[in-house]
Design an enzyme around this catalytic site. Sequence first.
Site, PDB file in Angstrom:
ATOM      1  CG  ASP A  16      -1.611   1.274   1.477  1.00  0.00           C
ATOM      2  OD1 ASP A  16      -2.286   1.714   0.551  1.00  0.00           O
ATOM      3  OD2 ASP A  16      -1.486   1.841   2.583  1.00  0.00           O
TER       4      ASP A  16
ATOM      5  CG  ASP B 153      -1.076   2.041   7.036  1.00  0.00           C
ATOM      6  OD1 ASP B 153      -1.567   1.954   5.892  1.00  0.00           O
ATOM      7  OD2 ASP B 153      -0.844   3.126   7.605  1.00  0.00           O
TER       8      ASP B 153
ATOM      9  CG  ASP C 266      -4.162  -1.181   3.309  1.00  0.00           C
ATOM     10  OD1 ASP C 266      -4.489  -0.998   2.122  1.00  0.00           O
ATOM     11  OD2 ASP C 266      -3.421  -0.410   3.934  1.00  0.00           O
TER      12      ASP C 266
END
Length: 646
Positions: free
Chosen positions: A330, A523, A527
């Site tokens: 991410d 995080d 996600d």
Amino acid sequence: MTITRRFWISLIFSLPMLANMILMPFGWMLPGGNWTQLVLTTVIMLVSARPFWQSAWASFTKHHSNMDTLVAIGTVTAYVYSIYAMATNQAVFFESAAFVTTFVLLGQVFEERMRNNASNAVEKLADLQAKDAEVMRDGKLVNIPLSEVVVGDIVRVKPGQKIAVDGTITEGSSTIDESMVTGESMPVEKKIGDKVIGSTINSNGTFMFKAEKVGDDTMLSQIVELVKKAQNSHAPIQNLTDKVSDVFVPTVLILAIVTFMVWYVFLGASVASSLIFAVSVVVIACPCALGLATPTALMVGTGRSAKMGILIKNGEVLEAVNDVKTVVFDKTGTITVGKPEVTDIIGDEKSVLTLATGLEQSSEHPLASAIVKKAEKDNISIPKVSQFKAIEGKGVEALVDGQEAFVGNDKLLSNVSIDESMKQQVIKLQEEAKTVVFVGVKEKIIGLIAIQDAPKDTSKEAIADLKARGLNTVMLTGDNERVAKAIASQVGIDSVIADVLPGDKADHVKSLQENGKVAFVGDGINDAPALTVADVGIAMGSGTDIAIESGGIVLVKNDLRDVDRALALSKKTFNRIKLNLFWAFIYNVLGIPVAAGLFFGIGLSLSPELAGLAMAFSSLSVVTSSMLLNKAKIKPERSKTRLISE
């Protein structure tokens, strides 16, 4: 009764028979002869060996066999035959039953101690907690027991004191030693707004902080609980071991019967000699080392990783890591700092910022927070907003002072006009790795807000480490492709998948899995599905609770370089499991022919007691091999100024 106590009872009652064996050639005999040996061995069988019988019988009733089956059959056969031999004036070997029990228990004592050492390394963390805290109550600072601290309390910490619970600094600053929780050896500077971790040590400043997590919710308590679960979990390869044991034990019993028949029927050996060979086969083949191969390595590996600030939740993760081909990241909060700031405002600055702040004040998106902070800094008054509506992956819209207004990304522009000069501004800003937010009224763009979230200092190095390992790296983000590629170029990411809606991240991970196993690092709340779908989910320790819960590995220090260290330690642990299994199998394969008397003609043979001793040391060797994981070299963590070696 504990294993240690059973071992000492067995050893003490075996020593007279050992003395008898050693001193017999010199004319000394054990007082009472065979009757004394019978009494000593009976005590050992009833007290020390009984759990072996109970375990073997429980497995038999379920139509299974286990490691204790072989120990029970070997010792009972030697014991019962010796009683028969004693009644018929033949040679007895009570000492074989006694010594086998003693040596098997010796191996289990070593195993238990090393298990405890691995567990104690984590349990000691729990003892690091502060015993009390100085808390503000009724306008006064008072000392109270740790158990009485509640969420919302304001706590004061002086230099040298332990921080009682997790929270956020509200007044003052300091440097804090967090090594006991995160593994980071360098003190960390903390100021107002920064998080502090319970049980870490305040170095030089006095500060106040607001308690946010207490009791079992603190990071330290969660670390201890996670590692306990990991150490008690099973890697999938353990299933293979269990299946092998189910087949292995009956096979060994058949081999023992065949050994007896060959020696007694075809080679003309006595019943006693033939039985000794058969019992030796049963004892030497006991796959204790096989059963220890996986759990001991798992305990040591997960315990060491916890000291390094890397939490590996279970054995399945260890096995999956071994075949990972691609690592997906991410962007926001993972590769980047996660604290975006407004850098440019295009258009009438006050009008654009006022309208954007009115819309974004109700949003939890990091970009919205950046806009609100900018407005607060510039003392912008917030207009009245109604009919607020969030559009997933695009932005927000509402009525601001009665006007239809919107703030979002370019996905909102399908029916909106934007002049050519502003388009050029957008391209320029995006090429500078800045995210562009469009601010509009009705169907017209009135301005742009450029927001930048810089890459972490460690991101470039972390990506380079993974690429050196031969892994493919991918950035998966909802940001604009031009911005995403600019960030990817800065840190060295191989490929970019941009403009991804939050709900679609998991689908992209599934697509990448068609080319091999995938690890996903993230995080945020959005996600969590991707962390769950990935073969290995790696959650940043500073992330949301749901992301941490979804990940199979948690990086407590929020350092991206720990991704490489986590993969390296996981691989070493799994490879050690395979090494242990190899040696355990080889030991049995080589030991059975010797015990069966195949090499008796050249003077090479094993008595049951020596077979038991060899089996104990086999178990010890496997456990020692696992303990060596504590010395295995893992790439050391670097600080900005120096290399920190472990």
